[in-house]
Motif scaffolding. Structure first.
Motif, PDB file in Angstrom:
ATOM      1  N   THR A  63       0.868  -1.175   0.000  1.00 55.23           N
ATOM      2  CA  THR A  63       0.000   0.000   0.000  1.00 55.23           C
ATOM      3  C   THR A  63       0.907   1.228   0.000  1.00 55.23           C
ATOM      4  OG1 THR A  63      -0.067   0.245   2.399  1.00 55.23           O
ATOM      5  CG2 THR A  63      -1.708  -1.238   1.403  1.00 55.23           C
ATOM      6  N   GLY A  64       0.338   2.384  -0.147  1.00 55.86           N
ATOM      7  CA  GLY A  64       1.116   3.616  -0.112  1.00 55.86           C
ATOM      8  C   GLY A  64       1.871   3.794   1.197  1.00 55.86           C
ATOM      9  N   ASP A  65       1.296   3.348   2.313  1.00 52.14           N
ATOM     10  CA  ASP A  65       1.952   3.476   3.616  1.00 52.14           C
ATOM     11  C   ASP A  65       3.149   2.541   3.760  1.00 52.14           C
ATOM     12  OD1 ASP A  65       0.141   5.421   4.413  1.00 52.14           O
ATOM     13  OD2 ASP A  65      -1.182   3.973   5.420  1.00 52.14           O
ATOM     14  N   ASP A  66       3.196   1.481   2.950  1.00 50.97           N
ATOM     15  CA  ASP A  66       4.290   0.510   3.025  1.00 50.97           C
ATOM     16  C   ASP A  66       5.531   0.963   2.271  1.00 50.97           C
ATOM     17  OD1 ASP A  66       2.674  -1.351   4.399  1.00 50.97           O
ATOM     18  OD2 ASP A  66       1.910  -2.165   2.501  1.00 50.97           O
ATOM     19  N   LEU A  67       5.400   1.985   1.437  1.00 50.84           N
ATOM     20  CA  LEU A  67       6.450   2.339   0.486  1.00 50.84           C
ATOM     21  C   LEU A  67       7.022   3.735   0.710  1.00 50.84           C
ATOM     22  CD1 LEU A  67       4.605   1.033  -2.682  1.00 50.84           C
ATOM     23  CD2 LEU A  67       6.566  -0.060  -1.559  1.00 50.84           C
ATOM     24  N   VAL A  68       8.284   3.871   0.359  1.00 47.60           N
ATOM     25  CA  VAL A  68       8.932   5.174   0.227  1.00 47.60           C
ATOM     26  C   VAL A  68       9.155   5.326  -1.273  1.00 47.60           C
ATOM     27  CG1 VAL A  68      10.960   6.564   0.767  1.00 47.60           C
ATOM     28  CG2 VAL A  68      10.046   4.958   2.478  1.00 47.60           C
ATOM     29  N   ILE A  69       8.427   6.261  -1.897  1.00 46.87           N
ATOM     30  CA  ILE A  69       8.439   6.396  -3.350  1.00 46.87           C
ATOM     31  C   ILE A  69       9.132   7.702  -3.718  1.00 46.87           C
ATOM     32  CG2 ILE A  69       7.036   6.448  -5.453  1.00 46.87           C
ATOM     33  CD1 ILE A  69       4.783   5.110  -3.736  1.00 46.87           C
ATOM     34  N   THR A  70      10.126   7.614  -4.591  1.00 45.12           N
ATOM     35  CA  THR A  70      10.880   8.789  -5.015  1.00 45.12           C
ATOM     36  C   THR A  70      11.078   8.765  -6.525  1.00 45.12           C
ATOM     37  OG1 THR A  70      12.943   7.600  -4.570  1.00 45.12           O
ATOM     38  CG2 THR A  70      12.130   9.062  -2.829  1.00 45.12           C
ATOM     39  N   ARG A 112      11.301   5.089  -7.964  1.00 46.48           N
ATOM     40  CA  ARG A 112      11.766   3.968  -7.142  1.00 46.48           C
ATOM     41  C   ARG A 112      10.754   3.699  -6.024  1.00 46.48           C
ATOM     42  NH1 ARG A 112      16.198   1.447  -7.274  1.00 46.48           N
ATOM     43  NH2 ARG A 112      17.234   3.044  -8.490  1.00 46.48           N
ATOM     44  N   PHE A 113      10.449   2.411  -5.832  1.00 50.87           N
ATOM     45  CA  PHE A 113       9.516   1.953  -4.808  1.00 50.87           C
ATOM     46  C   PHE A 113      10.312   1.142  -3.786  1.00 50.87           C
ATOM     47  CE2 PHE A 113       7.360   2.506  -8.767  1.00 50.87           C
ATOM     48  CZ  PHE A 113       6.185   3.155  -8.436  1.00 50.87           C
ATOM     49  N   ALA A 114      10.676   1.770  -2.683  1.00 55.18           N
ATOM     50  CA  ALA A 114      11.422   1.104  -1.615  1.00 55.18           C
ATOM     51  C   ALA A 114      10.465   0.820  -0.465  1.00 55.18           C
ATOM     52  CB  ALA A 114      12.573   1.992  -1.141  1.00 55.18           C
ATOM     53  N   ALA A 115      10.749  -0.233   0.265  1.00 52.84           N
ATOM     54  CA  ALA A 115       9.923  -0.572   1.422  1.00 52.84           C
ATOM     55  C   ALA A 115      10.243   0.374   2.573  1.00 52.84           C
ATOM     56  CB  ALA A 115      10.187  -2.009   1.844  1.00 52.84           C
ATOM     57  N   ALA A 116       9.205   0.781   3.277  1.00 52.42           N
ATOM     58  CA  ALA A 116       9.407   1.556   4.506  1.00 52.42           C
ATOM     59  C   ALA A 116      10.158   0.665   5.499  1.00 52.42           C
ATOM     60  CB  ALA A 116       8.063   1.992   5.077  1.00 52.42           C
ATOM     61  N   GLU A 117      10.781   1.268   6.479  1.00 53.37           N
ATOM     62  CA  GLU A 117      11.585   0.499   7.434  1.00 53.37           C
ATOM     63  C   GLU A 117      10.760  -0.608   8.089  1.00 53.37           C
ATOM     64  OE1 GLU A 117      14.425   1.182  11.294  1.00 53.37           O
ATOM     65  OE2 GLU A 117      14.123   2.807   9.874  1.00 53.37           O
ATOM     66  N   GLY A 118      11.319  -1.820   8.052  1.00 54.80           N
ATOM     67  CA  GLY A 118      10.668  -2.967   8.668  1.00 54.80           C
ATOM     68  C   GLY A 118       9.569  -3.609   7.840  1.00 54.80           C
ATOM     69  N   VAL A 119       9.316  -3.108   6.630  1.00 51.93           N
ATOM     70  CA  VAL A 119       8.226  -3.615   5.795  1.00 51.93           C
ATOM     71  C   VAL A 119       8.768  -4.556   4.725  1.00 51.93           C
ATOM     72  CG1 VAL A 119       6.472  -2.946   4.081  1.00 51.93           C
ATOM     73  CG2 VAL A 119       6.782  -1.583   6.160  1.00 51.93           C
ATOM     74  N   GLU A 147       6.042  -9.076 -10.685  1.00 52.88           N
ATOM     75  CA  GLU A 147       5.824  -8.670  -9.303  1.00 52.88           C
ATOM     76  C   GLU A 147       7.172  -8.674  -8.602  1.00 52.88           C
ATOM     77  OE1 GLU A 147       2.876 -11.187  -7.486  1.00 52.88           O
ATOM     78  OE2 GLU A 147       1.280 -10.348  -8.741  1.00 52.88           O
ATOM     79  N   ALA A 148       7.362  -7.728  -7.721  1.00 59.56           N
ATOM     80  CA  ALA A 148       8.609  -7.611  -6.973  1.00 59.56           C
ATOM     81  C   ALA A 148       8.290  -7.519  -5.489  1.00 59.56           C
ATOM     82  CB  ALA A 148       9.367  -6.362  -7.421  1.00 59.56           C
ATOM     83  N   THR A 149       9.018  -8.278  -4.696  1.00 61.82           N
ATOM     84  CA  THR A 149       8.906  -8.152  -3.255  1.00 61.82           C
ATOM     85  C   THR A 149       9.988  -7.182  -2.803  1.00 61.82           C
ATOM     86  OG1 THR A 149       7.997 -10.362  -3.016  1.00 61.82           O
ATOM     87  CG2 THR A 149       8.983  -9.377  -1.052  1.00 61.82           C
ATOM     88  N   VAL A 150       9.554  -6.093  -2.194  1.00 64.00           N
ATOM     89  CA  VAL A 150      10.497  -5.058  -1.751  1.00 64.00           C
ATOM     90  C   VAL A 150      10.687  -5.170  -0.246  1.00 64.00           C
ATOM     91  CG1 VAL A 150      10.012  -3.515  -3.684  1.00 64.00           C
ATOM     92  CG2 VAL A 150       8.669  -3.291  -1.606  1.00 64.00           C
ATOM     93  N   ASP A 190      -3.644   2.594  -3.597  1.00 67.86           N
ATOM     94  CA  ASP A 190      -3.641   3.953  -3.047  1.00 67.86           C
ATOM     95  C   ASP A 190      -3.183   4.969  -4.092  1.00 67.86           C
ATOM     96  OD1 ASP A 190      -4.380   2.931  -0.586  1.00 67.86           O
ATOM     97  OD2 ASP A 190      -2.321   2.880   0.180  1.00 67.86           O
ATOM     98  N   ARG A 191      -3.719   6.188  -4.008  1.00 66.01           N
ATOM     99  CA  ARG A 191      -3.257   7.305  -4.833  1.00 66.01           C
ATOM    100  C   ARG A 191      -2.131   7.997  -4.085  1.00 66.01           C
ATOM    101  NH1 ARG A 191      -7.480  10.611  -7.898  1.00 66.01           N
ATOM    102  NH2 ARG A 191      -7.223   8.721  -9.101  1.00 66.01           N
ATOM    103  N   VAL A 192      -1.016   8.217  -4.778  1.00 67.48           N
ATOM    104  CA  VAL A 192       0.143   8.865  -4.159  1.00 67.48           C
ATOM    105  C   VAL A 192       0.606  10.027  -5.025  1.00 67.48           C
ATOM    106  CG1 VAL A 192       0.908   6.779  -2.956  1.00 67.48           C
ATOM    107  CG2 VAL A 192       1.777   7.263  -5.227  1.00 67.48           C
ATOM    108  N   THR A 193       1.253  10.991  -4.392  1.00 71.31           N
ATOM    109  CA  THR A 193       1.850  12.124  -5.081  1.00 71.31           C
ATOM    110  C   THR A 193       3.317  12.179  -4.672  1.00 71.31           C
ATOM    111  OG1 THR A 193      -0.263  13.304  -5.022  1.00 71.31           O
ATOM    112  CG2 THR A 193       1.710  14.620  -5.454  1.00 71.31           C
ATOM    113  N   VAL A 194       4.192  12.293  -5.691  1.00 76.92           N
ATOM    114  CA  VAL A 194       5.633  12.238  -5.479  1.00 76.92           C
ATOM    115  C   VAL A 194       6.267  13.461  -6.129  1.00 76.92           C
ATOM    116  CG1 VAL A 194       7.708  10.878  -5.961  1.00 76.92           C
ATOM    117  CG2 VAL A 194       5.538   9.712  -5.519  1.00 76.92           C
ATOM    118  N   ALA A 195       7.223  14.098  -5.453  1.00 72.30           N
ATOM    119  CA  ALA A 195       7.948  15.239  -6.033  1.00 72.30           C
ATOM    120  C   ALA A 195       8.635  14.799  -7.321  1.00 72.30           C
ATOM    121  CB  ALA A 195       8.965  15.770  -5.040  1.00 72.30           C
TER     122      ALA A 195
END
Length: 166
Positions: free
Chosen positions: A38-45, A62-69, A103-106, A142-147
């Protein structure tokens, strides 16, 4: 096939051959027990790619996993919109979602990417951000907005979500 897709396909094929069968490749395989991201699971840049002599400017999301996810993501981004500093849709022409479904497991240092290309010799705009819906399982995610880091030409081409190439 346009030059962006040829370049992206060649880079992806080379990267897959380089890591196939290695512990790194095995570590990033989809884990059956990993939940869908979900959007909360990811750090997207979003980042500029290295300049090349190709006719396209490249970016990578880039779709990185949030810490511990640990979670799984795959498919195409939906409802992509480039936004100006005020949040208004810039109506940028888009193509994309091309390529093989993966599919990728991050988790940890393993991330997934979407490659974005646009012609260097075209009209260009400088968005402040990009907004999109993540892929979900059976529905939109989820809808996300990224710089967004810099200018883009039009039309803009997107790949499916996949593994980063070196």
């Amino acid at each position: 096939m346009n030059s962006f897709r040829r370049t992206a396909a060649a880079l992806a094929a080379g990267a897959l051959l380089a890591v196939a069968g290695t512990p790194a490749a095995q570590a990033v395989e989809t884990k059956a027990d990993a939940p869908w991201c979900t959007g909360d699971d990811l750090v997207i840049t979003a980042h500029d790619m290295r300049p090349t002599t190709t006719p396209n400017k490249g970016h990578v999301i880039r779709f990185a996993a949030a810490e511990g996810v640990t979670c799984t993501i795959g498919g195409s981004l939906s409802n992509v919109r480039f936004l100006d500093a005020g949040g208004a849709d810039m109506n940028v022409a888009l193509t994309g979602g091309q390529g093989q479904y993966t599919e990728a497991t991050v988790h940890g240092i393993f991330s997934a990417v979407v490659y974005v290309g646009s012609p260097k010799k075209s009209s260009s705009v400088t968005p402040a951000s990009v907004q999109f819906d993540l892929p979900g399982q059976g529905s939109l995610g989820d809808r996300v907005t990224v710089a967004w880091p810099s200018w883009i030409g039009t039309p803009v081409t997107f790949t499916n979500i996949g593994w980063p190439v070196s």
